[in-house]
Design a protein around this motif. Structure first.
Motif, PDB file in Angstrom:
ATOM      1  N   ILE A 226      55.382  59.651  28.574  1.00 24.74           N
ATOM      2  CA  ILE A 226      57.142  58.971  27.745  1.00 24.74           C
ATOM      3  C   ILE A 226      57.333  58.128  28.760  1.00 24.74           C
ATOM      4  O   ILE A 226      58.619  57.420  28.400  1.00 24.74           O
ATOM      5  N   THR A 227      57.685  58.731  29.892  1.00 28.22           N
ATOM      6  CA  THR A 227      58.245  58.232  31.117  1.00 28.22           C
ATOM      7  C   THR A 227      58.184  56.453  30.900  1.00 28.22           C
ATOM      8  O   THR A 227      59.017  55.723  31.418  1.00 28.22           O
ATOM      9  N   ALA A 228      56.856  56.846  31.546  1.00 26.33           N
ATOM     10  CA  ALA A 228      56.509  55.026  31.556  1.00 26.33           C
ATOM     11  C   ALA A 228      56.266  54.485  29.931  1.00 26.33           C
ATOM     12  O   ALA A 228      56.849  52.795  30.188  1.00 26.33           O
ATOM     13  N   LEU A 354      54.325  65.598  23.241  1.00 26.01           N
ATOM     14  CA  LEU A 354      54.910  64.943  23.521  1.00 26.01           C
ATOM     15  C   LEU A 354      55.054  62.868  22.473  1.00 26.01           C
ATOM     16  O   LEU A 354      56.049  63.106  21.536  1.00 26.01           O
ATOM     17  N   ALA A 355      53.963  62.678  22.532  1.00 28.53           N
ATOM     18  CA  ALA A 355      53.593  61.878  21.907  1.00 28.53           C
ATOM     19  C   ALA A 355      54.222  61.544  20.899  1.00 28.53           C
ATOM     20  O   ALA A 355      54.363  60.887  19.392  1.00 28.53           O
ATOM     21  N   THR A 356      53.060  62.287  20.150  1.00 29.54           N
ATOM     22  CA  THR A 356      53.914  62.642  18.348  1.00 29.54           C
ATOM     23  C   THR A 356      55.491  63.228  18.078  1.00 29.54           C
ATOM     24  O   THR A 356      55.886  63.256  17.346  1.00 29.54           O
ATOM     25  N   TYR A 380      62.145  59.750  22.574  1.00 26.13           N
ATOM     26  CA  TYR A 380      62.086  59.783  24.232  1.00 26.13           C
ATOM     27  C   TYR A 380      62.459  61.217  24.464  1.00 26.13           C
ATOM     28  O   TYR A 380      61.901  62.010  25.386  1.00 26.13           O
ATOM     29  N   ARG A 381      63.726  61.278  23.639  1.00 24.28           N
ATOM     30  CA  ARG A 381      65.226  62.834  24.075  1.00 24.28           C
ATOM     31  C   ARG A 381      63.888  64.236  23.996  1.00 24.28           C
ATOM     32  O   ARG A 381      64.475  64.629  24.597  1.00 24.28           O
TER      33      ARG A 381
END
Length: 413
Positions: A226-228, A354-356, A380-381
């Motif tokens: 997620i950070t990338a 997390l991606a979903t 992302y939050r």
């Protein structure tokens, strides 16, 4: 340098090389796609081919080490991994690269599954073993971030082939040194036993440590993904900038795990250090859950990376020690393979979850009329908040399932 310390350096160098190879190609994927003509959907197999065989063969490799000897399995895996790295670097089409990545993952599993068991045999003294596990834990904790940095640097300065060629000198030197430095061992496991003996899970420390590992890695591996995306899509950093943006995390992990972790474990006990470290990581992720679309790296990301690295660097050695606590020598290989397997399970769960969650929240905000940067940041939050929740749950599980013991009991296998 004493022979034992050199042997530890070889084991940890190989472990680091294998771990970072799961992420080193991530930044190089666009270049690989352009050169070999991958479609967006097929490109994922460059990463997945490695992870599938790596994660799928860890338990088998660990048990194989118990049966025929860990040095044999380690050397075979290192040889296969190094050869596969060469083949990946000279691959001429999509099929070749994917097949060789499968082979590379198999070699990585054979080599890395037995490393922790070899370290516990190499360092029978409690405090010396705690320090050695701290060094090993650094390779596990920081490997993915170092891979992102190395991948960005090699791709931008040379080309994507060097994300594989870089393994050749490391693997060759490690192979020569391993033959000379590592003591031969005979297999001690029984061939009539199952792949994963049930007695392993009757050890509370092992069962608890593996549960915590799944939750911790689910939150942290997904965080890297997620950070990338946040750094590139919202803060508009390029591939090299994104790789170096992660640098504070492995630096703080190194300082904590290599300098302070053993002392903290000896003074306060593994469970206390583990719970505190996980709580710091959860706090860092909660901080990231407040980022804004018009934020900046120095104020909104850097403090969290430093805090997260410190917490992770403290937690990982304590957790690895717990994962091998009370394990009989005949089961050291399978226990080592098990904790590595749970890392891969956690990574898969965390990335998917997390991606979903991020994509769903972003899509919802776009439907409501939000601009793309704000919608992406909102997604992302949400992912960061879920990561913080996973780490908080890991801290709770560690506090409940893992008993506080004296240092000598915590780290003796």
């Amino acid at each position: 340098m004493p022979q034992r310390a050199l042997a530890l350096a070889v084991l940890c160098a190989v472990s680091l090389m294998v771990v970072l190879d799961g992420s080193i190609v991530a930044v190089a994927l666009p270049s690989i796609q352009n050169d070999l003509g991958f479609t967006p959907s097929s490109l994922a197999w460059v990463v997945n081919a490695y992870l599938i065989t790596f994660g799928g063969l860890l338990l088998v490799s660990g048990r194989l080490g118990d049966l025929i000897g860990r040095k044999r399995v380690f050397l075979a895996g290192l040889g296969v991994f190094t050869l596969a790295s060469l083949l990946c670097g000279i691959a001429q089409d999509q099929a070749q690269l994917i097949v060789f990545r499968f082979l590379q993952g198999a070699g990585g599993a054979l080599a890395s599954a037995v490393v922790l068991g070899m370290i516990t045999a190499l360092y029978p003294e409690p405090r010396a073993r705690a320090k050695a596990i701290g060094v090993y834990s650094f390779t596990q904790a920081a490997g993915s971030s170092i891979g992102l940095i190395a991948g960005g640097t090699l791709t931008q300065l040379l080309d994507w082939h060097w994300t594989f060629f870089v393994n050749l000198p490391i693997g060759a030197v490690a192979l020569v040194l391993a033959v000379r430095l590592l003591e031969a061992d005979r297999g001690t496991g029984s061939r009539g036993e199952p792949l994963l003996p049930s007695r392993i899970f009757r050890l509370r420390s092992v069962a608890g440590a593996n549960t915590v590992m799944v939750l911790m890695v689910a939150g942290l591996f997904g965080f890297q993904f997620i950070t990338a995306l946040f750094l590139q899509r919202v803060l508009r950093l390029d591939a090299l900038g994104t790789g170096f943006a992660f640098l504070p995390a492995p630096v703080s992990i190194a300082v904590m795990s290599l300098v302070f972790a053993e002392r903290l474990n000896h003074r306060f006990g593994a469970r206390t250090v583990l719970v505190t470290g996980l709580s710091l990581v959860a706090l860092a992720l909660a901080f990231l859950a407040t980022v804004e679309a018009d934020g900046n790296y120095a104020a909104d990301v850097l403090p969290a990376l430093v805090l997260m690295g410190a917490g992770f660097g403290a937690a990982m050695p304590a957790l690895m020690g717990q994962a091998m606590s009370g394990v009989a020598p005949a089961d050291a290989g399978v226990a080592s393979g098990l904790i590595n397997t749970t890392q891969q399970i956690g990574a898969a769960i965390g990335t998917a979850l997390l991606a979903t969650a991020a994509a769903s929240r972003t899509e919802s905000l776009l439907v409501e009329g939000a601009a793309m940067p704000e919608a992406l940041t909102g997604g992302y939050r949400t992912a960061y908040a879920l990561s913080a929740g996973l780490l908080a749950l890991a801290a709770f599980v560690a506090a409940v399932l893992l008993r506080e013991r004296k240092t000598q009991e915590v780290i003796v296998a």
